[in-house]
Design an enzyme around this catalytic site. Structure first.
Site, PDB file in Angstrom:
ATOM      1  N   SER A 185      42.280 -47.245 -41.362  1.00  0.00           N
ATOM      2  CA  SER A 185      43.215 -47.356 -40.248  1.00  0.00           C
ATOM      3  C   SER A 185      44.178 -48.533 -40.518  1.00  0.00           C
ATOM      4  O   SER A 185      44.684 -48.659 -41.633  1.00  0.00           O
ATOM      5  CB  SER A 185      42.431 -47.539 -38.936  1.00  0.00           C
ATOM      6  OG  SER A 185      43.237 -47.218 -37.850  1.00  0.00           O
ATOM      7  N   ASP A 387      52.220 -39.410 -26.408  1.00  0.00           N
ATOM      8  CA  ASP A 387      51.515 -38.170 -26.293  1.00  0.00           C
ATOM      9  C   ASP A 387      50.971 -38.349 -25.385  1.00  0.00           C
ATOM     10  O   ASP A 387      50.953 -39.052 -25.754  1.00  0.00           O
ATOM     11  CB  ASP A 387      50.381 -37.921 -27.103  1.00  0.00           C
ATOM     12  CG  ASP A 387      49.322 -38.821 -26.643  1.00  0.00           C
ATOM     13  OD1 ASP A 387      48.555 -38.340 -25.928  1.00  0.00           O
ATOM     14  OD2 ASP A 387      49.331 -39.969 -26.897  1.00  0.00           O
ATOM     15  N   HIS A 412      39.290 -39.522 -38.376  1.00  0.00           N
ATOM     16  CA  HIS A 412      39.869 -40.819 -38.703  1.00  0.00           C
ATOM     17  C   HIS A 412      38.903 -41.703 -39.501  1.00  0.00           C
ATOM     18  O   HIS A 412      37.825 -42.043 -39.010  1.00  0.00           O
ATOM     19  CB  HIS A 412      40.252 -41.498 -37.401  1.00  0.00           C
ATOM     20  CG  HIS A 412      41.171 -42.664 -37.555  1.00  0.00           C
ATOM     21  ND1 HIS A 412      42.360 -42.583 -38.231  1.00  0.00           N
ATOM     22  CD2 HIS A 412      41.077 -43.938 -37.112  1.00  0.00           C
ATOM     23  CE1 HIS A 412      42.961 -43.767 -38.181  1.00  0.00           C
ATOM     24  NE2 HIS A 412      42.198 -44.595 -37.507  1.00  0.00           N
TER      25      HIS A 412
END
Ligand code: NAG
Ligand code: NAG
Ligand code: NAG
Length: 454
Positions: A185, A387, A412
């Site tokens: 990340s 979003d 992820h």
């Protein structure tokens, strides 16, 4: 400078902090929950290694300059790092430097997960470095605004450089040992940047799910969530994606109706307070969006309360009793399951509470640093999902020295997680590719060692 504490900070760091659950950060709480779950398994691993293992991993502290870009500012802070030297073959062996991101780093960062799993193959020394201003690596003055100006990815990279130099001296690491950065990340972005900016110090980097591009309005996040909900490879379907829309439309309808419908919604979603205020309604929808996004983002990870397959099962009427169940009921059930695994009695969605929490300058000793991360998104990255992350990453090779890998069914940073029997074939293949890439790099490193070029 290094202060060695040959003891476990583990139990201390595992203290649960689910006392409050700010809605906007439900996604981060989920990530934290998963990380803590994996850390607690790391403890079991550490303790089962037999005699001598109790000293592993070691924690140490580096004295770092608060502002290395200002020669007249001599203030410093202590940065925490963890070391696992059980596989290390000694001076010429490679160093796997696992970079921390927007949260605390525990002993599991050098004991479990992909960097640690790869270490035995090459006799690598595994070191992890907590990011400045997160976990216990917090400068004097804490999280006051005046201090937060010393929080940035640029300064974090400067820390990587000085840590790299200090640790080399501390462990008497030969100058020909290749240093390889790992990160997932935001920390994956740091790993990539560290290699690009300091190729003389960092031989290579493995950047997992790294959103290397900054973006203000990150509407694509939900596009990816939507595509994932339709992906049959992970238990999604067109029907599931449609069911999520129906469930959200029902929540919105009840919110708008007010009165009895709204009161029922509050009870049914185990919401902590009344839903009258528009700003709180927005937070509630944000929390539900984060819940669905979180299921996708952490799909298939150890400790995740729900997988995409399970969420779709709930939304499409669980035990096949479609006549009875509606997507809205499924969403309610999903909320209960997630709250239960986070140890929450009710779903919090108060804007005032969120803001109060973000204002607090009291550092959190473990988990994600919400205030610090909000500061970094405001000053550096954006990432506000109106979003996942892979849309901001690089998924096509940029050249022979920058190879890329997209794991289609991987959520992820899943490649960073410990291996499990249930791992999908594409994830196994992905990890294998990383292994082979490392093999190529380390062979190159070995060749240049022989030539004395590094
Ligand atoms: C550099 O540090 C000195 C001493 O702390 C300080 O007075 C000065 O304002 C700093 N300069 C910048 C550009 O931050
Ligand atoms: C460090 O490594 C060198 C060889 O590279 C060796 O000669 C020296 O004794 C080592 N120093 C310590 C303190 O271990
Ligand atoms: C499905 O729901 C109906 C209505 O509540 C109920 O009568 C029936 O027993 C349920 N069927 C199953 C298989 O659970």
């Amino acid at each position: 400078m290094a202060v060695w504490l040959a003891q476990w900070l583990g139990p201390l760091l595992l203290v649960s902090l689910w006392g409050l659950l700010a809605p906007a950060s439900l996604l981060r709480r989920l990530g934290e929950h998963i990380q803590q779950f994996q850390e607690s398994s790391a403890q079991g691993l550490g303790l089962s290694l037999g005699p001598g293992a109790a000293a592993l991993p070691k924690v140490g502290w580096l004295e770092q300059l608060l502002d290395p870009f200002n020669v007249s500012d001599r203030r410093s802070f202590l940065q925490r790092y963890w070391v696992n030297d059980q596989h290390w073959v000694g001076q010429d062996g490679p160093i796997f430097l696992h970079l921390g991101g927007e949260g605390s780093l525990g002993p599991g960062s050098v004991m479990r997960g992909h960097p640690a799993a790869l270490a035995p193959a090459w006799g690598a020394l595994v070191i992890s470095l907590e990011h400045r201003f997160y976990g216990l690596s917090i400068p004097a003055g804490g999280l006051e605004m005046a201090q937060l100006r010393f929080l940035s990815s640029r300064l974090a990279l400067a820390d990587v450089v000085s840590a790299r130099l200090a640790l080399s001296r501390l462990f008497n690491i030969s100058s020909s040992s290749p240093w390889i950065c790992f990160g997932g990340s935001y920390a994956g972005s740091l790993a990539a940047w560290a290699r690009l900016k300091f190729p003389h110090l960092i031989f290579a980097s493995v950047a997992s799910s790294a959103p290397v591009r900054a973006v203000l309005d990150f509407s694509e996040y939900n596009d990816v969530v939507s595509r994932s909900l339709m992906s049959t490879a992970i238990g999604g379907s067109l029907e599931c994606r449609a069911a999520v829309s129906v469930a959200f439309a029902e929540v919105e309808r009840r919110l708008r109706s007010g009165g009895a419908a709204q009161a029922a919604l509050r009870t049914e979603l185990s919401a902590c307070g009344p839903l009258g205020r528009a700003e709180n309604q927005a937070e509630l929808l944000g929390a539900l969006q984060a819940l669905v996004g979180g299921v996708v983002q952490y799909d298939g990870q150890t400790g995740a309360p729900l997988s995409v397959r399970q969420l779709c099962g709930l939304l499409l009427g669980g035990g096949g009793n479609r006549s009875h169940s509606t997507p809205y009921c499924g969403l309610r059930r999903a909320v209960q399951i997630v709250l239960h695994s986070l140890g929450q009695k009710c779903l919090s969605f108060s804007r005032a509470e969120t803001v109060a929490q973000l204002r607090s300058t009291e550092p959190q000793l473990s988990g994600v640093g919400d205030r610090q991360w909000l500061y970094q998104t405001c000053t550096e990255f954006g990432f506000w999902d109106t979003d996942p992350w892979h849309v901001l990453s690089v998924t096509q090779a940029l050249g022979s020295s920058e190879s890329t890998l997209l794991i289609r069914t991987g959520s992820h940073c899943l490649d960073m997680a410990p291996e499990r029997p249930s791992d999908s074939p594409s994830l196994r293949l992905g990890r294998q590719n990383i292994f082979q890439q490392l093999q190529t790099w380390l062979k190159l490193a070995k060749e240049s060692q022989i030539k004395g070029e590094v």
